[in-house]
Scaffold this motif. Structure first.
Motif, mmCIF file in Angstrom:
data_model
loop_
_atom_site.group_PDB
_atom_site.id
_atom_site.type_symbol
_atom_site.label_atom_id
_atom_site.label_comp_id
_atom_site.label_asym_id
_atom_site.label_seq_id
_atom_site.Cartn_x
_atom_site.Cartn_y
_atom_site.Cartn_z
ATOM 1 N N ASP A 50 1.059 -1.690 -0.428
ATOM 2 C CA ASP A 50 0.218 0.160 -0.253
ATOM 3 C C ASP A 50 0.724 1.407 0.371
ATOM 4 N N GLN A 51 2.095 1.201 0.468
ATOM 5 C CA GLN A 51 2.951 2.672 1.015
ATOM 6 C C GLN A 51 3.971 2.667 -0.447
ATOM 7 N N ASP A 52 4.586 1.801 -0.624
ATOM 8 C CA ASP A 52 5.142 1.342 -1.882
ATOM 9 C C ASP A 52 5.236 1.118 -3.462
ATOM 10 N N GLY A 53 4.588 0.548 -3.279
ATOM 11 C CA GLY A 53 4.023 -0.670 -4.556
ATOM 12 C C GLY A 53 4.128 -2.585 -4.047
ATOM 13 N N LEU A 54 3.611 -3.198 -5.194
ATOM 14 C CA LEU A 54 4.403 -4.802 -4.900
ATOM 15 C C LEU A 54 4.982 -4.761 -4.970
ATOM 16 N N ASP A 78 5.627 -16.293 -4.134
ATOM 17 C CA ASP A 78 3.874 -16.120 -5.468
ATOM 18 C C ASP A 78 2.757 -16.367 -3.849
ATOM 19 N N GLU A 79 3.513 -17.309 -3.365
ATOM 20 C CA GLU A 79 2.817 -17.765 -1.963
ATOM 21 C C GLU A 79 2.053 -16.388 -0.855
ATOM 22 N N LEU A 80 2.877 -15.016 -0.863
ATOM 23 C CA LEU A 80 2.238 -14.290 0.120
ATOM 24 C C LEU A 80 1.798 -13.352 -0.554
ATOM 25 N N VAL A 81 2.194 -13.708 -1.940
ATOM 26 C CA VAL A 81 1.069 -12.351 -3.415
ATOM 27 C C VAL A 81 -0.134 -12.893 -3.062
ATOM 28 N N GLU A 82 -0.539 -14.402 -3.385
ATOM 29 C CA GLU A 82 -1.858 -14.905 -3.212
ATOM 30 C C GLU A 82 -2.610 -14.539 -1.586
ATOM 31 N N LEU A 83 -1.907 -14.970 -0.825
ATOM 32 C CA LEU A 83 -2.345 -14.226 0.728
ATOM 33 C C LEU A 83 -2.880 -13.545 0.742
ATOM 34 N N MET A 84 -1.866 -12.307 0.827
ATOM 35 C CA MET A 84 -2.708 -10.807 0.088
ATOM 36 C C MET A 84 -3.654 -10.650 -0.759
ATOM 37 N N ILE A 85 -3.708 -11.109 -2.310
ATOM 38 C CA ILE A 85 -5.462 -10.549 -2.385
ATOM 39 C C ILE A 85 -6.391 -11.522 -1.841
ATOM 40 N N ASP A 86 -6.269 -12.706 -0.945
ATOM 41 C CA ASP A 86 -7.031 -13.564 -0.261
ATOM 42 C C ASP A 86 -7.692 -12.495 1.220
ATOM 43 N N ALA A 87 -6.627 -12.236 1.840
ATOM 44 C CA ALA A 87 -6.611 -10.765 2.475
ATOM 45 C C ALA A 87 -7.435 -10.011 1.789
ATOM 46 N N VAL A 88 -7.324 -9.316 0.665
ATOM 47 C CA VAL A 88 -7.670 -7.734 0.759
ATOM 48 C C VAL A 88 -9.335 -8.626 0.072
ATOM 49 N N SER A 89 -9.307 -9.640 -0.790
ATOM 50 C CA SER A 89 -10.809 -10.064 -1.215
ATOM 51 C C SER A 89 -11.723 -10.076 0.396
ATOM 52 N N PHE A 91 -8.771 1.097 -4.092
ATOM 53 C CA PHE A 91 -8.620 2.781 -4.121
ATOM 54 C C PHE A 91 -7.659 2.148 -2.693
ATOM 55 N N ARG A 92 -7.737 1.811 -1.917
ATOM 56 C CA ARG A 92 -6.552 1.647 -0.396
ATOM 57 C C ARG A 92 -5.673 0.485 -1.304
ATOM 58 N N HIS A 93 -6.121 -0.662 -1.729
ATOM 59 C CA HIS A 93 -4.943 -1.511 -2.333
ATOM 60 C C HIS A 93 -4.828 -1.150 -3.996
ATOM 61 N N PRO A 94 -4.232 -0.160 -4.530
ATOM 62 C CA PRO A 94 -3.518 0.694 -5.815
ATOM 63 C C PRO A 94 -2.913 -1.173 -6.579
ATOM 64 N N TRP A 95 -1.917 -2.038 -5.881
ATOM 65 C CA TRP A 95 -1.009 -2.889 -6.046
ATOM 66 C C TRP A 95 -2.171 -4.334 -7.044
ATOM 67 N N LEU A 96 -3.454 -4.335 -6.546
ATOM 68 C CA LEU A 96 -4.527 -4.679 -6.505
ATOM 69 C C LEU A 96 -4.424 -5.597 -7.712
ATOM 70 N N ALA A 97 -4.953 -4.337 -8.335
ATOM 71 C CA ALA A 97 -6.045 -4.085 -10.067
ATOM 72 C C ALA A 97 -5.194 -5.406 -11.063
ATOM 73 N N PRO A 98 -3.813 -5.148 -11.336
ATOM 74 C CA PRO A 98 -2.960 -5.246 -12.196
ATOM 75 C C PRO A 98 -3.096 -7.200 -11.932
ATOM 76 N N LEU A 99 -3.866 -7.440 -10.216
ATOM 77 C CA LEU A 99 -3.526 -9.115 -10.349
ATOM 78 C C LEU A 99 -4.505 -9.608 -10.838
ATOM 79 N N LEU A 100 -5.469 -9.063 -10.768
ATOM 80 C CA LEU A 100 -6.978 -9.750 -11.245
ATOM 81 C C LEU A 100 -7.156 -9.665 -12.199
#
Length: 133
Positions: A54-58, A85-96, A124-133
């Motif tokens: 959130d602060q510095d990008g993915l 990669d597993e960390l990123v999957e968990l980040m997506i899951d948590a934000v979802s 908007f809260r997590h701008p790094w999320l959109a490119p991953l979906l």
């Protein structure tokens, strides 16, 4: 089959799933029972990673930086995660999990608009999320 494996579902039908199963982390126990009691949790690790993203990008999310954020050594995070990669999957899951899916009793159109608004706010809260979906 290559990068897939088969398993039998509870209804006795066979399914093919990728060898990298993003749900796998939730099937594994958080602690193996061997060795010292873990000092951290997956949730804490993921929260630290989301804060960094959130602060510095993915691109700023690395195992080393997340470990530093929770006061651990980089290698120690591999007790909780298999890979970045597993960390990123968990980040997506948590934000979802930020969606409010409670039944409101409103008409379907209003419910869909509410979901769309929630999705926009999450992006908007997590701008790094959109490119991953």
């Amino acid at each position: 089959m290559g990068s897939e494996t088969q398993f039998r579902r509870p209804d006795e039908r066979w399914c093919r799933v990728p060898l990298h199963d993003p749900v796998d982390v939730w099937r594994r126990p958080e602690r193996s029972g061997v060795g010292p009691k873990p000092e951290h949790s997956r949730e804490g690790i993921v929260s630290a990673a989301i804060l960094i993203a959130d602060q510095d990008g993915l691109g700023a999310v690395s195992i080393r930086r997340v470990a530093a954020g929770i006061g651990a050594g980089a290698a120690s995070l591999y007790r909780y995660l298999k890979s970045h990669d597993e960390l990123v999957e968990l980040m997506i899951d948590a934000v979802s999990g930020e969606y409010d899916l409670s039944h409101s009793g409103e008409p379907a159109r209003s419910q869909l608009l509410n979901l769309a608004r929630q999705g926009r706010a999450i992006m908007f809260r997590h701008p790094w999320l959109a490119p991953l979906l």
